[in-house]
Design an enzyme around this catalytic site. Sequence first.
Site, PDB file in Angstrom:
ATOM      1  N   GLU A  55       0.819  -1.217   0.000  1.00  0.00           N
ATOM      2  CA  GLU A  55       0.000   0.000   0.000  1.00  0.00           C
ATOM      3  C   GLU A  55       0.859   1.276   0.000  1.00  0.00           C
ATOM      4  OE1 GLU A  55      -2.749  -0.587   3.305  1.00  0.00           O
ATOM      5  OE2 GLU A  55      -4.183  -1.495   1.927  1.00  0.00           O
ATOM      6  N   ASP A  90      -8.927  -8.612   3.973  1.00  0.00           N
ATOM      7  CA  ASP A  90      -8.573  -7.547   4.911  1.00  0.00           C
ATOM      8  C   ASP A  90      -9.576  -7.442   6.051  1.00  0.00           C
ATOM      9  OD1 ASP A  90      -7.359  -5.444   6.070  1.00  0.00           O
ATOM     10  OD2 ASP A  90      -7.893  -3.955   4.559  1.00  0.00           O
ATOM     11  N   GLU A  95     -12.664  -2.119  12.099  1.00  0.00           N
ATOM     12  CA  GLU A  95     -12.598  -1.285  10.897  1.00  0.00           C
ATOM     13  C   GLU A  95     -13.737  -1.581   9.928  1.00  0.00           C
ATOM     14  OE1 GLU A  95      -8.891  -1.705   8.816  1.00  0.00           O
ATOM     15  OE2 GLU A  95      -9.639  -0.693   7.022  1.00  0.00           O
TER      16      GLU A  95
HETATM   17  C1  GCU Z   1      -6.164  -1.965   5.724  1.00  0.00           C
HETATM   18  C2  GCU Z   1      -6.479  -0.654   6.373  1.00  0.00           C
HETATM   19  C3  GCU Z   1      -5.304   0.281   6.304  1.00  0.00           C
HETATM   20  C4  GCU Z   1      -4.076  -0.408   6.879  1.00  0.00           C
HETATM   21  C5  GCU Z   1      -3.843  -1.718   6.163  1.00  0.00           C
HETATM   22  C6  GCU Z   1      -2.731  -2.542   6.761  1.00  0.00           C
HETATM   23  O1  GCU Z   1      -6.032  -1.796   4.349  1.00  0.00           O
HETATM   24  O2  GCU Z   1      -7.593  -0.077   5.760  1.00  0.00           O
HETATM   25  O3  GCU Z   1      -5.623   1.426   7.033  1.00  0.00           O
HETATM   26  O4  GCU Z   1      -2.965   0.408   6.759  1.00  0.00           O
HETATM   27  O5  GCU Z   1      -4.995  -2.504   6.240  1.00  0.00           O
HETATM   28  O6  GCU Z   1      -3.045  -3.509   7.436  1.00  0.00           O
HETATM   29  O7  GCU Z   1      -1.568  -2.252   6.566  1.00  0.00           O
END
Ligand code: GCU
Length: 711
Positions: free
Chosen positions: A339, A412, A440
């Site tokens: 990400e 997730d 979440e």
């Molecule tokens: C999810 C979450 C993010 C987080 C990511 C992770 O995508 O929405 O906010 O950073 O998980 O676990 O790294």
Amino acid sequence: MKRKKLLLTAFLPCLLATGLLRPACAATDLTTPRSSGDRSTGSSLWLNYHELAPSLQKDWSGVVRQVFSPGESAILLNARDELLLAIGQMTGRQVAATDSPAGKGTVMLGRLDQLVDFLPKSAVEKASALTEGGYLIESITTGGKPATAIVSRDDAGVLYGVFHFVRLMQSGESRLRLSLSSEPAITLRMLNHWDNLDGSIERGYGGRSLWKWEELPEQLSPRYEQYARYCASIGINAVAINNVNANPKILREDYLKKVEVLAGIFRKWGIQTYLCVSFASPIRPSGIVEGRPRWRGVGDLESADPLDPEVRQWWQTKVDEIYTLIPDFGGFLVKADSEGQPGPSSYGRTHVDGANMLADALASHGGTLIWRAFVYDNKGDDRAKEAYDEFKPFDSKFLDNVFIQVKNGPLDFQPREPFTPLFGAMPQTHLAMELQIAKEYLGHATTLAYLGPMWAEILASDTYAKGSGSTIAKVIDGSLYGQKKSCIAGVANTGDGPEWCGSVFNQANWYAFGRLAWNPRLGAEEIADEWIRMTFRCDAPSRAAILKMMMGSHEALVDYTMPLGLNLLCAYDGHYEPSPATREAFHKADSKGLGFNRTKRGSNYVGQYHPELQSIFNDPDKTPLKYLLWFHHVPWDKQLSTGRTLFDELTFRYNRGVKSVDEMVQTWKSLGGEIAPATHASVMKKLLEEQQFACLWRDECVRYFSGVADF
Ligand code: GCU
């Protein structure tokens, strides 16, 4: 007229008529609480030492007349003080710490080497066999007098034993002859805080961060100590205090001095501190040369290449500096190449290169490196397959002090996912499991969703890695492959709000995580029952009613948000409301049917499981309904094992979820006189919000799917 249109139009008025929809729309009056024995406000969490009923006070008072605690370490002093506090508050009698265990009704606590002269041979033998953190609680006779021994081979074990003893006192029962021992099944039981250095929390719903960076290291919030105490009470022994999307500043000298202070507090409760670090940390703060991503760090280098000797030296020097400040520092937790976070791939290097470089730097101090497997680029045909494809080939390649931390499900933290197939597929790697305590994707702080059943379901899932019975619990605790080290992590739901976790019932999830981390085979119901007894002071019927609410709450949420194995139907922004129209890539709804074909005729994600599971998940008729649409694209009019068509089953479940929330509201209303007024009102408010939330999800999803379906 199409059949499903008929169904919908027939269904909604019927719900209205039966009152099923009404509570969500009509304002519900709050029951005025009658006088209550329960004084809990949510702020002392489960360490709510209510005064015991008179008969129990009498029973326990005989057992806890004084406390003998010869140890003087900070952890043992905390253990002693906790016991004195609990006894005083629960029995209404202040008891004293004594210098000898001579009197009747002494509770003696300490390490085996401190208590050995006072213990019967059998207790010495049992205590000698305990593993790290394990404890023995035994009613004994010493010097001819009845006493209770709480003994371990290490200080933290004594502390855990004291909390167990206190839990027994809180249980509302007389347990006057005790003989029990307990050992943690998992060695590293960890909370991961996604707390940012500016005080915000990524996916945090309990307030702002507990860590007041601008006040540290001089000023100390009382919450630091309280937090550590709550963690210790459920056996948590490690915390990573900052967000996995790490700000490199955490490694600057001024921040490390702040961390040093927190670590000093946590240490007194048997907790090791970990930091999340950015892979780009060695790079200078102004960024780097052309041709590379613009990573910024806190070093003085132009590279973060894990094979570059200068980079390796930078990390070694940084690690040495940390251990000078924090001699028992736990290690690093790293999100890399995920990400948008920097990682070794920018230099043509692998996860193994990256993780081992950091592990190497930590190894000389006995530190641990935890590397996350949450990687995906959405370029392939199925995101669920990516972590396995990327990490499985690296089995056996990581150093011994590396854990690969894998989320329980391959997407997730969804309300329900099958387990990530990496579990049971990397026998020569230490795999840690990452769960999310913060909800979440499960309604944040609005919903009353007790996650114990969800986690217990995951831990009990069979991987078939070494034949039937190769459960996830056995993979995680290391017993399946004879591994001595093991790790489970929970993404924390704490914050600086009055109830710590956004609501009283969210505290139960923190509690349940700790209890399952200690023993992944504990039942979710048993844990909930413990928590209720510790948190509220109410009679048996009320406890039973709360337990029923909690045990059904997760399934209710699955029903009204994403039943039958649906996933990621939420809005991109915030992950709270429904947005099925933007999530076609995950639910694959079309005119003919619904669900993601992950079978051998589809993305073949199923092929990542062991053959026993493949034969189940490749067949829609054998796949459990709870996972049906995760694995299969199913025709709308296919008749399911329930006798209903897919479409009917879907609407049935959405409505069942809403109905369950309505029932929770009614149950909670009926408890008006039993629960402390402030707690009752705050839970009621949230339950009413959850009714709206559940209706929103059901209405939006059913409307969307009916619009797409054509049969
Ligand atoms: C999810 C979450 C993010 C987080 C990511 C992770 O995508 O929405 O906010 O950073 O998980 O676990 O790294």
